[in-house]
Design a protein around this motif. Structure first.
Motif, PDB file in Angstrom:
ATOM      1  N   UNK A  67       0.763  -1.175  -0.067  1.00 49.75           N
ATOM      2  CA  UNK A  67       0.518  -0.017   0.075  1.00 49.75           C
ATOM      3  C   UNK A  67       0.908   1.460  -0.437  1.00 49.75           C
ATOM      4  N   UNK A  68       2.449   1.279   1.034  1.00 47.58           N
ATOM      5  CA  UNK A  68       2.625   2.802   0.236  1.00 47.58           C
ATOM      6  C   UNK A  68       3.609   2.740  -0.164  1.00 47.58           C
ATOM      7  N   UNK A  69       4.148   1.824  -1.009  1.00 48.71           N
ATOM      8  CA  UNK A  69       5.000   1.471  -2.038  1.00 48.71           C
ATOM      9  C   UNK A  69       3.669   1.782  -3.649  1.00 48.71           C
ATOM     10  N   UNK A  70       2.965   1.723  -3.338  1.00 56.36           N
ATOM     11  CA  UNK A  70       1.623   1.583  -4.275  1.00 56.36           C
ATOM     12  C   UNK A  70       0.980   3.133  -4.347  1.00 56.36           C
ATOM     13  N   UNK A  71       0.893   4.128  -2.644  1.00 59.04           N
ATOM     14  CA  UNK A  71       0.566   5.594  -2.674  1.00 59.04           C
ATOM     15  C   UNK A  71       1.806   6.173  -3.697  1.00 59.04           C
ATOM     16  N   UNK A  72       3.479   5.644  -2.941  1.00 58.67           N
ATOM     17  CA  UNK A  72       4.352   6.400  -3.666  1.00 58.67           C
ATOM     18  C   UNK A  72       4.449   6.025  -5.462  1.00 58.67           C
ATOM     19  N   UNK A  73       3.514   5.010  -5.924  1.00 59.95           N
ATOM     20  CA  UNK A  73       4.051   4.744  -7.165  1.00 59.95           C
ATOM     21  C   UNK A  73       3.146   6.046  -7.792  1.00 59.95           C
ATOM     22  N   UNK A  74       1.842   5.372  -7.243  1.00 62.96           N
ATOM     23  CA  UNK A  74       0.602   7.007  -7.773  1.00 62.96           C
ATOM     24  C   UNK A  74       0.916   8.539  -8.154  1.00 62.96           C
ATOM     25  N   UNK A 111      14.797  -3.068   5.558  1.00 60.31           N
ATOM     26  CA  UNK A 111      14.451  -2.449   6.811  1.00 60.31           C
ATOM     27  C   UNK A 111      13.749  -3.299   8.100  1.00 60.31           C
ATOM     28  N   UNK A 112      13.315  -4.801   7.594  1.00 61.14           N
ATOM     29  CA  UNK A 112      12.602  -5.908   8.864  1.00 61.14           C
ATOM     30  C   UNK A 112      14.371  -5.811   9.258  1.00 61.14           C
ATOM     31  N   UNK A 113      15.574  -6.481   8.104  1.00 63.85           N
ATOM     32  CA  UNK A 113      16.532  -6.830   8.562  1.00 63.85           C
ATOM     33  C   UNK A 113      16.870  -6.685   9.656  1.00 63.85           C
ATOM     34  N   UNK A 118       8.647   0.285  12.534  1.00 62.13           N
ATOM     35  CA  UNK A 118       8.228  -0.475  11.679  1.00 62.13           C
ATOM     36  C   UNK A 118       7.742   0.938  10.446  1.00 62.13           C
ATOM     37  N   UNK A 119       7.229   2.226  11.631  1.00 61.33           N
ATOM     38  CA  UNK A 119       6.907   3.770  10.603  1.00 61.33           C
ATOM     39  C   UNK A 119       8.002   3.635   9.633  1.00 61.33           C
ATOM     40  N   UNK A 120       9.537   4.328  10.061  1.00 66.13           N
ATOM     41  CA  UNK A 120      10.254   4.392   8.994  1.00 66.13           C
ATOM     42  C   UNK A 120      10.896   2.644   7.830  1.00 66.13           C
ATOM     43  N   UNK A 121      10.552   1.584   8.405  1.00 64.61           N
ATOM     44  CA  UNK A 121      10.277   1.095   7.295  1.00 64.61           C
ATOM     45  C   UNK A 121       9.005   0.713   6.195  1.00 64.61           C
ATOM     46  N   UNK A 122       8.106   1.542   6.817  1.00 66.46           N
ATOM     47  CA  UNK A 122       6.799   2.167   5.352  1.00 66.46           C
ATOM     48  C   UNK A 122       7.387   3.091   4.693  1.00 66.46           C
ATOM     49  N   UNK A 124       9.843   4.365   4.274  1.00 65.78           N
ATOM     50  CA  UNK A 124      11.124   3.961   2.983  1.00 65.78           C
ATOM     51  C   UNK A 124      10.381   2.959   2.109  1.00 65.78           C
ATOM     52  N   UNK A 125       9.681   2.519   2.143  1.00 63.65           N
ATOM     53  CA  UNK A 125       8.729   1.523   1.192  1.00 63.65           C
ATOM     54  C   UNK A 125       7.773   2.498   0.129  1.00 63.65           C
ATOM     55  N   UNK A 126       6.966   3.669   0.869  1.00 68.98           N
ATOM     56  CA  UNK A 126       7.116   4.781  -0.103  1.00 68.98           C
ATOM     57  C   UNK A 126       7.282   5.437  -0.186  1.00 68.98           C
ATOM     58  N   UNK A 127       8.649   5.758  -0.486  1.00 70.64           N
ATOM     59  CA  UNK A 127       9.644   6.659  -1.411  1.00 70.64           C
ATOM     60  C   UNK A 127      10.434   6.007  -2.163  1.00 70.64           C
TER      61      UNK A 127
END
Length: 155
Positions: A67-74, A111-113, A118-122, A124-127
């Motif tokens: 979802x965060x990746x999709x938001x960034x992609x959108x 990020x999980x590794x 989690x907030x920072x991981x998400x 980064x995922x959006x970015x």
């Protein structure tokens, strides 16, 4: 087709709804492909281990990263099409979203590794979802340097 283009040009709700539909379809397709790859690949290779780690993510973590990746992609897609929505193509948008989600999932796994919150991981995922292919190239560069892999120069 012109009516669809006109509706997309005029309606933010239509843009968001179509993006959400394409993102949902892309994430389901990505999840199924990863499950099939992790199941079918017989030899324990690095790619299978990565695919298995994505499959082992809880469904909530998987959907949040997508979802965060999709938001960034959108956001990236809207930015590219802001001047001329007549260039919009569903398959192109699907590819754009799947690339954004793939980049977001790889970033989320890193990020999980690294045990980031989690907030920072998400975030980064959006970015990286927004960066898409460019983000994948950045991640590839980081990984090859960290793993000390020497790539032969391209001709």
């Amino acid at each position: 087709m012109q009516a669809c283009t006109r509706a997309l040009r005029r309606s933010l709700a239509a843009k968001i709804a179509l993006s959400a539909l394409i993102a949902a379809g892309g994430s389901v397709m990505l999840r199924v492909m990863l499950v099939l790859f992790a199941t079918v690949q017989p030899a324990p290779v690095w790619a299978t281990e990565v695919a298995q780690r994505v499959v082992d993510l809880s469904i909530t973590d998987f959907w949040l990263a997508c979802a965060t990746g999709s938001a960034g992609g959108a956001v990236s897609l809207f930015r590219e099409l802001r001047d001329d929505w007549s260039k919009f193509r569903v398959l192109w948008a699907l590819g754009h979203m799947v690339t954004a989600q793939f980049a977001a999932l790889m970033t989320y796994l890193l990020a999980v590794t690294w045990e980031l919150p989690v907030t920072l991981a998400l975030v980064a995922s959006g970015l990286f979802g927004w960066l898409g292919n460019a983000g994948l190239e950045k991640l590839s560069g980081i990984a090859t340097r960290a793993l000390k892999i020497n790539n032969p120069p391209r001709p």
